[in-house]
Write a protein that holds these residues in place. Structure first.
Motif, PDB file in Angstrom:
ATOM      1  N   ASP A  88      41.745  40.665  73.186  1.00 19.47           N
ATOM      2  CA  ASP A  88      42.302  40.033  71.982  1.00 19.47           C
ATOM      3  C   ASP A  88      42.229  38.510  72.020  1.00 19.47           C
ATOM      4  N   ASP A  89      42.229  37.933  73.237  1.00 17.47           N
ATOM      5  CA  ASP A  89      42.208  36.481  73.364  1.00 17.47           C
ATOM      6  C   ASP A  89      40.841  35.881  73.069  1.00 17.47           C
ATOM      7  N   TYR A  90      39.787  36.716  73.019  1.00 14.38           N
ATOM      8  CA  TYR A  90      38.435  36.175  72.943  1.00 14.38           C
ATOM      9  C   TYR A  90      37.580  36.744  71.809  1.00 14.38           C
ATOM     10  N   VAL A  91      38.038  37.766  71.113  1.00 14.37           N
ATOM     11  CA  VAL A  91      37.163  38.442  70.155  1.00 14.37           C
ATOM     12  C   VAL A  91      36.703  37.541  69.001  1.00 14.37           C
ATOM     13  N   GLN A  92      37.509  36.581  68.602  1.00 12.07           N
ATOM     14  CA  GLN A  92      37.127  35.754  67.460  1.00 12.07           C
ATOM     15  C   GLN A  92      35.916  34.881  67.765  1.00 12.07           C
ATOM     16  N   ALA A  93      35.812  34.386  68.983  1.00 15.41           N
ATOM     17  CA  ALA A  93      34.721  33.479  69.336  1.00 15.41           C
ATOM     18  C   ALA A  93      33.547  34.178  70.011  1.00 15.41           C
ATOM     19  N   ASP A  94      33.728  35.436  70.400  1.00 16.77           N
ATOM     20  CA  ASP A  94      32.721  36.156  71.189  1.00 16.77           C
ATOM     21  C   ASP A  94      32.228  37.353  70.384  1.00 16.77           C
ATOM     22  N   GLN A  95      31.105  37.187  69.678  1.00 15.42           N
ATOM     23  CA  GLN A  95      30.640  38.223  68.765  1.00 15.42           C
ATOM     24  C   GLN A  95      30.259  39.521  69.472  1.00 15.42           C
ATOM     25  N   PRO A  96      29.506  39.489  70.589  1.00 18.11           N
ATOM     26  CA  PRO A  96      29.195  40.757  71.271  1.00 18.11           C
ATOM     27  C   PRO A  96      30.456  41.496  71.733  1.00 18.11           C
ATOM     28  N   LEU A  97      31.448  40.751  72.188  1.00 17.96           N
ATOM     29  CA  LEU A  97      32.711  41.371  72.591  1.00 17.96           C
ATOM     30  C   LEU A  97      33.396  41.998  71.387  1.00 17.96           C
ATOM     31  N   PRO A 308      19.823  28.313  75.321  1.00 17.09           N
ATOM     32  CA  PRO A 308      21.142  28.192  74.684  1.00 17.09           C
ATOM     33  C   PRO A 308      21.340  29.095  73.486  1.00 17.09           C
ATOM     34  N   VAL A 309      20.267  29.699  72.928  1.00 17.82           N
ATOM     35  CA  VAL A 309      20.445  30.605  71.791  1.00 17.82           C
ATOM     36  C   VAL A 309      20.757  32.025  72.236  1.00 17.82           C
ATOM     37  N   ASP A 310      20.621  32.315  73.518  1.00 17.99           N
ATOM     38  CA  ASP A 310      20.959  33.636  74.048  1.00 17.99           C
ATOM     39  C   ASP A 310      22.479  33.797  74.025  1.00 17.99           C
ATOM     40  N   PRO A 311      23.010  34.915  73.488  1.00 12.57           N
ATOM     41  CA  PRO A 311      24.472  35.101  73.487  1.00 12.57           C
ATOM     42  C   PRO A 311      25.099  34.988  74.874  1.00 12.57           C
ATOM     43  N   VAL A 312      24.321  35.319  75.912  1.00 12.76           N
ATOM     44  CA  VAL A 312      24.850  35.193  77.274  1.00 12.76           C
ATOM     45  C   VAL A 312      25.216  33.746  77.572  1.00 12.76           C
ATOM     46  N   ASN A 313      24.435  32.806  77.038  1.00 13.36           N
ATOM     47  CA  ASN A 313      24.652  31.382  77.303  1.00 13.36           C
ATOM     48  C   ASN A 313      25.468  30.684  76.229  1.00 13.36           C
ATOM     49  N   LYS A 314      25.943  31.405  75.238  1.00 14.47           N
ATOM     50  CA  LYS A 314      26.602  30.775  74.091  1.00 14.47           C
ATOM     51  C   LYS A 314      27.737  29.859  74.544  1.00 14.47           C
ATOM     52  N   GLY A 315      27.706  28.652  73.997  1.00 13.47           N
ATOM     53  CA  GLY A 315      28.735  27.671  74.332  1.00 13.47           C
ATOM     54  C   GLY A 315      28.428  26.870  75.565  1.00 13.47           C
ATOM     55  N   ALA A 316      27.281  27.131  76.204  1.00 15.92           N
ATOM     56  CA  ALA A 316      26.975  26.435  77.444  1.00 15.92           C
ATOM     57  C   ALA A 316      26.213  25.146  77.223  1.00 15.92           C
ATOM     58  N   GLY A 317      25.664  24.921  76.039  1.00 13.96           N
ATOM     59  CA  GLY A 317      24.926  23.693  75.785  1.00 13.96           C
ATOM     60  C   GLY A 317      24.128  23.817  74.510  1.00 13.96           C
ATOM     61  N   ALA A 318      23.628  22.680  74.013  1.00 16.04           N
ATOM     62  CA  ALA A 318      22.920  22.676  72.740  1.00 16.04           C
ATOM     63  C   ALA A 318      21.451  22.319  72.883  1.00 16.04           C
ATOM     64  N   THR A 319      20.973  22.201  74.083  1.00 15.33           N
ATOM     65  CA  THR A 319      19.583  21.812  74.283  1.00 15.33           C
ATOM     66  C   THR A 319      18.963  22.623  75.389  1.00 15.33           C
ATOM     67  N   ALA A 320      17.674  22.892  75.249  1.00 17.10           N
ATOM     68  CA  ALA A 320      16.946  23.614  76.295  1.00 17.10           C
ATOM     69  C   ALA A 320      16.335  22.659  77.305  1.00 17.10           C
ATOM     70  N   GLN A 321      16.469  21.338  77.058  1.00 17.61           N
ATOM     71  CA  GLN A 321      15.947  20.377  78.025  1.00 17.61           C
ATOM     72  C   GLN A 321      16.843  20.344  79.253  1.00 17.61           C
ATOM     73  N   HIS A 361      38.436  28.199  81.026  1.00 15.59           N
ATOM     74  CA  HIS A 361      38.432  29.509  80.385  1.00 15.59           C
ATOM     75  C   HIS A 361      37.253  29.615  79.412  1.00 15.59           C
ATOM     76  N   PRO A 362      36.049  29.839  79.911  1.00 12.36           N
ATOM     77  CA  PRO A 362      34.906  29.977  79.005  1.00 12.36           C
ATOM     78  C   PRO A 362      35.140  31.109  78.006  1.00 12.36           C
ATOM     79  N   PHE A 363      34.758  30.864  76.734  1.00 14.60           N
ATOM     80  CA  PHE A 363      35.051  31.878  75.714  1.00 14.60           C
ATOM     81  C   PHE A 363      34.050  33.010  75.706  1.00 14.60           C
ATOM     82  N   ASN A 364      32.853  32.814  76.267  1.00  8.33           N
ATOM     83  CA  ASN A 364      31.826  33.867  76.189  1.00  8.33           C
ATOM     84  C   ASN A 364      31.999  34.875  77.326  1.00  8.33           C
ATOM     85  N   LYS A 365      33.077  35.626  77.227  1.00  9.26           N
ATOM     86  CA  LYS A 365      33.352  36.632  78.263  1.00  9.26           C
ATOM     87  C   LYS A 365      32.255  37.691  78.310  1.00  9.26           C
ATOM     88  N   SER A 366      31.634  37.989  77.173  1.00  9.38           N
ATOM     89  CA  SER A 366      30.544  38.962  77.193  1.00  9.38           C
ATOM     90  C   SER A 366      29.364  38.438  77.994  1.00  9.38           C
TER      91      SER A 366
END
Length: 378
Positions: A88-97, A308-321, A361-366
């Motif tokens: 419940d703490d993460y479902v809003q920000a974590d779409q796969p979850l 960074p577009v992979d859901p696994v990496n979501k929220g980890a950064g905005a650039t592939a460089q 507390h990273p939000f991408n628990k999935s």
């Protein structure tokens, strides 16, 4: 609704009258034993294959029938807040979850160490108040392996690793005691006390010279007093006794551990040393050999994100460089090395997480659970 570990001897235990004969039946097996003088009894079922749900019957002077029992993979999830916080703490920000918890998962079963609900089938309602990381890990594992999965959660937010080791283990572990002695050798407590009292006297003199009514935030901070080597604030071993010891000797495949921000709470002793003792003692007390022990890398994230577009990496950064080396925050190079050294234990594996979502507390628990699952499958 529990899941028994496939391919292993499965302990079933309980209490009865002293000397009472107890029989345990599951599928085609029946095991009998006699309770000891204190009324304790235990049998081991022979290794079981995956199959349809069945009843587990325990009979003596009375009979108990546990229904809808499955056989598959059983994992224990432990540690602190990143294991303890709920779906419940993460479902809003974590779409796969959010997508996963919206469905029923009848072959994924949940057990929480302190909620008194026993084993539960996974539904949107039961999963909502279960570990987000452990839940998604189990859902992925069931889909990849095609077998039932049992998840046992025993975690506490903000807990240091010393709370998860029995006090007798801390006192007897050679590595911990050597680290305490080594710290005292290079940081003598008597010398630190002398230095502390000198600095404290200077601080008291400076505070006394301040104008009356000076706000607290304008005063110099009070000097910190270093404790003696091996000092711990509060109890040690309490969470092990409450959350982990009662699970033993339940047959499991392995442990998934996410802890580190709370440190060890044994002054002068690093996380790698304490985790060596923790892993060895859990395996010894469980009595099932060197079962796999997976642990999540710390600090969370802060490394480069290749996709960074992979859901696994979501929220980890905005650039592939590739960015420069990550900032050190309060984690220094030695702390990072401590987490690598934990893998010196046999059958122990670090879940690489430097490229995942960052923060305490990273939000991408999935995303974290996906990496957990990849390591478990390996």
């Amino acid at each position: 609704r529990m899941v028994l570990q496939r391919g292993a001897n499965v302990p079933i235990w309980g209490t009865a009258g002293a000397g009472e004969t107890v029989k345990v039946s599951f599928r085609s097996q029946t095991k009998a034993t006699r309770a000891d003088a204190r009324g304790h009894w235990r049998v081991n079922l022979d290794p079981l294959p995956v199959g349809e749900p069945a009843d587990l019957t325990i009979s003596g002077r009375n009979t108990i029938v546990l229904d809808d029992v499955l056989v598959g993979e059983v994992w224990v999830g432990s540690g602190q807040s990143n294991m303890d916080t709920d779906v419940d703490d993460y479902v809003q920000a974590d779409q796969p979850l959010r997508a996963a918890v919206a469905e029923r998962h009848p072959r994924v079963r949940l057990y929480h160490s302190e909620r008194g609900t026993g084993w539960q089938e996974t539904t949107p309602e039961t999963a909502a108040h279960f570990s987000a990381q452990l839940f998604y890990f189990g859902v992925l594992l069931e889909s990849k392996l095609g077998v039932p999965v049992g998840l046992m959660e025993g975690a506490v937010r903000g807990s240091p690793s010393a709370n998860w080791i029995a006090e007798k283990t801390i006192q007897s572990d050679a590595g911990i005691q050597a680290a305490i002695a080594d710290w005292e050798k290079y940081h003598p407590y008597a010398a630190s006390q002398e230095q502390y009292h000198r600095v404290l006297a200077q601080w008291e003199k400076a505070v006394a010279a301040l104008p009356p009514g000076t706000p607290a935030d304008k005063r110099p901070p009070r000097p910190w007093e270093a404790p003696p080597a091996g000092h711990t604030n509060g109890p040690r071993g309490d969470f092990y006794a409450k959350h982990i010891r009662p699970m033993m000797p339940y047959a499991i495949r392995g442990v998934l551990w996410d802890q580190g921000e709370g440190g060890t709470n044994i002054y002068g002793v690093g996380q790698d040393v304490v985790m060596h003792a923790l892993i060895a003692s859990w395996r010894r007390d469980w009595g099932q050999g060197d079962f796999p022990f997976l642990y999540v890398q710390k600090p969370s994230g802060e490394g480069c994100t290749l996709n960074p577009v992979d859901p696994v990496n979501k929220g980890a950064g905005a650039t592939a460089q590739l960015p420069p080396n990550p900032p050190q925050r309060y984690w220094d190079a030695d702390a990072r090395l401590q987490y690598l050294r934990i893998m010196e234990n046999p059958n122990t594996f670090m879940v690489t997480a430097s490229d995942l979502g960052a923060g305490i507390h990273p939000f991408n628990k999935s995303g974290y659970a996906t990496r957990d699952c990849q390591v478990a499958l390996g």
